[in-house]
Design a protein around this motif. Structure first.
Motif, PDB file in Angstrom:
ATOM      1  N   PRO A 109       0.961   8.370   8.253  1.00  0.00           N
ATOM      2  CA  PRO A 109       0.422   8.505   9.603  1.00  0.00           C
ATOM      3  C   PRO A 109      -0.977   7.895   9.675  1.00  0.00           C
ATOM      4  O   PRO A 109      -1.786   8.089   8.771  1.00  0.00           O
ATOM      5  N   PRO A 110      -1.242   7.150  10.748  1.00  0.00           N
ATOM      6  CA  PRO A 110      -2.545   6.508  10.848  1.00  0.00           C
ATOM      7  C   PRO A 110      -3.653   7.531  11.064  1.00  0.00           C
ATOM      8  O   PRO A 110      -3.464   8.544  11.729  1.00  0.00           O
ATOM      9  N   LEU A 138      -9.702   2.467   4.531  1.00  0.00           N
ATOM     10  CA  LEU A 138      -9.060   1.683   3.472  1.00  0.00           C
ATOM     11  C   LEU A 138      -8.941   0.221   3.879  1.00  0.00           C
ATOM     12  O   LEU A 138      -9.321  -0.680   3.125  1.00  0.00           O
ATOM     13  N   LEU A 139      -8.413  -0.038   5.076  1.00  0.00           N
ATOM     14  CA  LEU A 139      -8.218  -1.422   5.511  1.00  0.00           C
ATOM     15  C   LEU A 139      -9.548  -2.143   5.690  1.00  0.00           C
ATOM     16  O   LEU A 139      -9.663  -3.331   5.357  1.00  0.00           O
ATOM     17  N   ALA A 140     -10.563  -1.448   6.183  1.00  0.00           N
ATOM     18  CA  ALA A 140     -11.882  -2.073   6.330  1.00  0.00           C
ATOM     19  C   ALA A 140     -12.455  -2.448   4.967  1.00  0.00           C
ATOM     20  O   ALA A 140     -13.022  -3.528   4.792  1.00  0.00           O
ATOM     21  N   ARG A 141     -12.283  -1.570   3.991  1.00  0.00           N
ATOM     22  CA  ARG A 141     -12.788  -1.869   2.642  1.00  0.00           C
ATOM     23  C   ARG A 141     -12.009  -2.998   1.975  1.00  0.00           C
ATOM     24  O   ARG A 141     -12.585  -3.827   1.266  1.00  0.00           O
ATOM     25  N   LEU A 185      -1.213   2.672  14.423  1.00  0.00           N
ATOM     26  CA  LEU A 185      -2.268   2.177  13.538  1.00  0.00           C
ATOM     27  C   LEU A 185      -2.980   1.001  14.188  1.00  0.00           C
ATOM     28  O   LEU A 185      -4.213   0.916  14.162  1.00  0.00           O
ATOM     29  N   ARG A 186      -2.230   0.113  14.796  1.00  0.00           N
ATOM     30  CA  ARG A 186      -2.839  -1.034  15.482  1.00  0.00           C
ATOM     31  C   ARG A 186      -3.720  -0.558  16.630  1.00  0.00           C
ATOM     32  O   ARG A 186      -4.811  -1.087  16.843  1.00  0.00           O
ATOM     33  N   ALA A 187      -3.261   0.449  17.366  1.00  0.00           N
ATOM     34  CA  ALA A 187      -4.067   0.989  18.464  1.00  0.00           C
ATOM     35  C   ALA A 187      -5.355   1.618  17.938  1.00  0.00           C
ATOM     36  O   ALA A 187      -6.430   1.440  18.531  1.00  0.00           O
ATOM     37  N   LEU A 188      -5.266   2.323  16.821  1.00  0.00           N
ATOM     38  CA  LEU A 188      -6.448   2.942  16.226  1.00  0.00           C
ATOM     39  C   LEU A 188      -7.432   1.888  15.729  1.00  0.00           C
ATOM     40  O   LEU A 188      -8.649   2.016  15.925  1.00  0.00           O
ATOM     41  N   LEU A 232       0.846  -1.187   0.000  1.00  0.00           N
ATOM     42  CA  LEU A 232       0.000   0.000   0.000  1.00  0.00           C
ATOM     43  C   LEU A 232       0.885   1.243   0.000  1.00  0.00           C
ATOM     44  O   LEU A 232       1.752   1.385   0.855  1.00  0.00           O
ATOM     45  N   PRO A 233       0.665   2.142  -0.953  1.00  0.00           N
ATOM     46  CA  PRO A 233       1.498   3.340  -1.051  1.00  0.00           C
ATOM     47  C   PRO A 233       1.170   4.326   0.062  1.00  0.00           C
ATOM     48  O   PRO A 233       0.277   4.082   0.867  1.00  0.00           O
ATOM     49  N   GLY A 234       1.866   5.448   0.064  1.00  0.00           N
ATOM     50  CA  GLY A 234       1.629   6.496   1.051  1.00  0.00           C
ATOM     51  C   GLY A 234       0.165   6.864   1.134  1.00  0.00           C
ATOM     52  O   GLY A 234      -0.685   6.074   0.735  1.00  0.00           O
ATOM     53  N   PRO A 235      -0.172   7.996   1.629  1.00  0.00           N
ATOM     54  CA  PRO A 235      -1.589   8.333   1.812  1.00  0.00           C
ATOM     55  C   PRO A 235      -2.401   8.011   0.564  1.00  0.00           C
ATOM     56  O   PRO A 235      -2.050   8.394  -0.545  1.00  0.00           O
TER      57      PRO A 235
END
Length: 128
Positions: free
Chosen positions: A59-60, A67-70, A91-94, A22-25
């Motif tokens: 940055p998360p 994105l990850l949910a989709r 990111l894991r905490a979020l 996965l690229p940057g933002p």
């Protein structure tokens, strides 16, 4: 000179799942294309898991969560799932905060005890 395909099933390394970096933002317009990529990797390789390398995601934030949910939804609809590689601790905490659980590369699954861990038995517990 021509090359004919050998008879039988193609040789597939089942231990190496396909990887999607996965690229940057990621912009909302790019999410659909990445979802299509996940489906294509699952169908093309016959694998049940696509590893998503999220180290360069940036940055998360809620855009990364979306994105990850989709991507997970696209993978589930295709009969598979995604596994995260190199997620940032924030990111894991979020993801935990919003209630999304993802398998992370290199971690034991939830149902599997960590190696070398033994359950303690209290004195007086009945034998099973």
């Amino acid at each position: 000179m021509s090359y004919s395909r050998p008879p039988g099933l193609p040789i597939v390394d089942a231990m190496t799942p396909p990887v999607l970096v996965l690229p940057g933002p990621v912009t909302p317009d790019e999410v659909r294309g990445l979802s299509d990529d996940v489906r294509a990797l699952l169908h093309g390789s016959g694998a049940r898991v696509v590893v998503c390398d999220v180290a360069g995601l940036g940055p998360p934030g809620l855009a990364a969560v979306d994105l990850l949910a989709r991507l997970q939804l696209a993978a589930r609809r295709a009969g598979g799932r995604i596994r995260l590689r190199d997620p940032d601790p924030s990111l894991r905490a979020l993801l935990d905060l919003v209630g999304l659980r993802f398998e992370v590369e290199g971690e034991a699954e939830q149902r599997e005890p960590a190696l070398g861990v033994e359950e303690a038995v209290e004195p007086g517990d009945p034998a099973l």
